[in-house]
Write a protein that holds these residues in place. Sequence first.
Motif, mmCIF file in Angstrom:
data_model
loop_
_atom_site.group_PDB
_atom_site.id
_atom_site.type_symbol
_atom_site.label_atom_id
_atom_site.label_comp_id
_atom_site.label_asym_id
_atom_site.label_seq_id
_atom_site.Cartn_x
_atom_site.Cartn_y
_atom_site.Cartn_z
ATOM 1 N N GLY A 57 0.816 -1.198 0.000
ATOM 2 C CA GLY A 57 0.000 0.000 0.000
ATOM 3 C C GLY A 57 0.853 1.253 0.000
ATOM 4 O O GLY A 57 0.598 2.202 -0.748
ATOM 5 N N TYR A 58 1.885 1.241 0.810
ATOM 6 C CA TYR A 58 2.772 2.393 0.890
ATOM 7 C C TYR A 58 3.477 2.625 -0.445
ATOM 8 O O TYR A 58 3.552 3.746 -0.939
ATOM 9 C CB TYR A 58 3.796 2.174 2.012
ATOM 10 C CG TYR A 58 4.742 3.324 2.207
ATOM 11 C CD1 TYR A 58 4.347 4.474 2.871
ATOM 12 C CD2 TYR A 58 6.035 3.268 1.705
ATOM 13 C CE1 TYR A 58 5.211 5.545 3.043
ATOM 14 C CE2 TYR A 58 6.916 4.336 1.878
ATOM 15 C CZ TYR A 58 6.500 5.466 2.551
ATOM 16 O OH TYR A 58 7.366 6.518 2.707
ATOM 17 N N LEU A 59 3.955 1.550 -1.037
ATOM 18 C CA LEU A 59 4.613 1.654 -2.343
ATOM 19 C C LEU A 59 3.657 2.211 -3.394
ATOM 20 O O LEU A 59 4.000 3.102 -4.171
ATOM 21 C CB LEU A 59 5.102 0.272 -2.789
ATOM 22 C CG LEU A 59 6.350 -0.262 -2.100
ATOM 23 C CD1 LEU A 59 6.582 -1.713 -2.492
ATOM 24 C CD2 LEU A 59 7.559 0.586 -2.462
ATOM 25 N N LEU A 60 2.453 1.650 -3.398
ATOM 26 C CA LEU A 60 1.423 2.081 -4.342
ATOM 27 C C LEU A 60 1.181 3.574 -4.202
ATOM 28 O O LEU A 60 1.089 4.317 -5.186
ATOM 29 C CB LEU A 60 0.147 1.304 -4.001
ATOM 30 C CG LEU A 60 -0.996 1.264 -4.981
ATOM 31 C CD1 LEU A 60 -0.579 0.659 -6.292
ATOM 32 C CD2 LEU A 60 -2.149 0.475 -4.371
ATOM 33 N N TRP A 61 1.066 4.008 -2.972
ATOM 34 C CA TRP A 61 0.788 5.410 -2.669
ATOM 35 C C TRP A 61 1.920 6.304 -3.168
ATOM 36 O O TRP A 61 1.702 7.292 -3.865
ATOM 37 C CB TRP A 61 0.603 5.538 -1.152
ATOM 38 C CG TRP A 61 -0.011 6.815 -0.672
ATOM 39 C CD1 TRP A 61 -0.816 7.665 -1.381
ATOM 40 C CD2 TRP A 61 0.139 7.391 0.624
ATOM 41 N NE1 TRP A 61 -1.186 8.717 -0.585
ATOM 42 C CE2 TRP A 61 -0.614 8.580 0.646
ATOM 43 C CE3 TRP A 61 0.826 7.010 1.768
ATOM 44 C CZ2 TRP A 61 -0.697 9.389 1.772
ATOM 45 C CZ3 TRP A 61 0.739 7.819 2.891
ATOM 46 C CH2 TRP A 61 -0.015 8.996 2.900
#
Lengths: 149, 149
Positions: free
Chosen positions: B18-22
Amino acid sequence: MDTQNQVFSYIEPEENSGYLLWQVTMQWQLSMNRALGKMELTLTQFSLMAGLYWLGEKKGAVTQQQLADYANTDKMMTSKVLAVLENKQLIERVKDPGDSRAKQLKMTDKGIEVLREAYRVVKAVDDVFFKDVMKDKVVFDGLLMRLIK
Amino acid sequence: MDTQNQVFSYIEPEENSGYLLWQVTMQWQLSMNRALGKMELTLTQFSLMAGLYWLGEKKGAVTQQQLADYANTDKMMTSKVLAVLENKQLIERVKDPGDSRAKQLKMTDKGIEVLREAYRVVKAVDDVFFKDVMKDKVVFDGLLMRLIK
DNA sequence: CTAATTTAGTTGTCGTGACTACTAAATTAG
DNA sequence: CTAATTTAGTAGTCACGACAACTAAATTAG
């Protein structure tokens, strides 16, 4: 049909990686904000608190600029969100003894408690959200990491 | 070390999908907004114009609600952005003859011209941004599509 | 050492993006 | 047919997120 006057070359938005990325992330962000909303936190607030916790564990004293660099947020926005977190008494900002321009950030006990609970919430949302790509996580994360500049 | 008091189970943020995606999406969005900024457009404005163009090609008359559904934007935000686009004379909003609550959206000639140019800009940014995953585009898009609810 | 530059942080503006609340028109139910 | 509900759109609030402009302190250069 006369394709000269077409704006697009018949590429459906659904075939566009950027558009897909945007849609997915907006949905992920919405899920996160809704889940965190129950504890009066936003995703950005959580993210800065988590970043602060991490940096604190690694380096001890952390300034706003260091946190902004770590979280890839700009210092202006970071400054504002940290002011909110301070008002909520989740963090403290004290003058850096070594550099009177800087402020040292510290999490309060309440902040750590809230972060701990928020982390559970975030993890639960992530588990559900990424359930369908779980077995390809390594591939997925690898592709994303290649895109980070 | 006492792990009982740890907030996290030693998971680096960098390992979180999720963090990477963000992070990736924020960077993509920033690139897009900077590139489109030269022509006084935002990504959202472009996106709604592109959506309107698409829907118009497919279905003829398009209302705000239909466009909002298509673009996955909420109707309130859509209403405001469309008002801006109307002020810029890129689109027109006329009363729907069949439903006096609704407004039919139409692109102006100027709007189509701007969209055409904006599309080139967007495409160019995308080509650069996704260059490093180009050969895995099918896999990447497939994973993203699995995440869209 | 002093001037020029850099750095840490704040203030304020604009444009989303989610949301509440509202008006007015269309649709459905009894 | 009329009342209840749904639908299309608007207005206003809050919180980012990017940015310009600013203060004040630290660093560097001459």
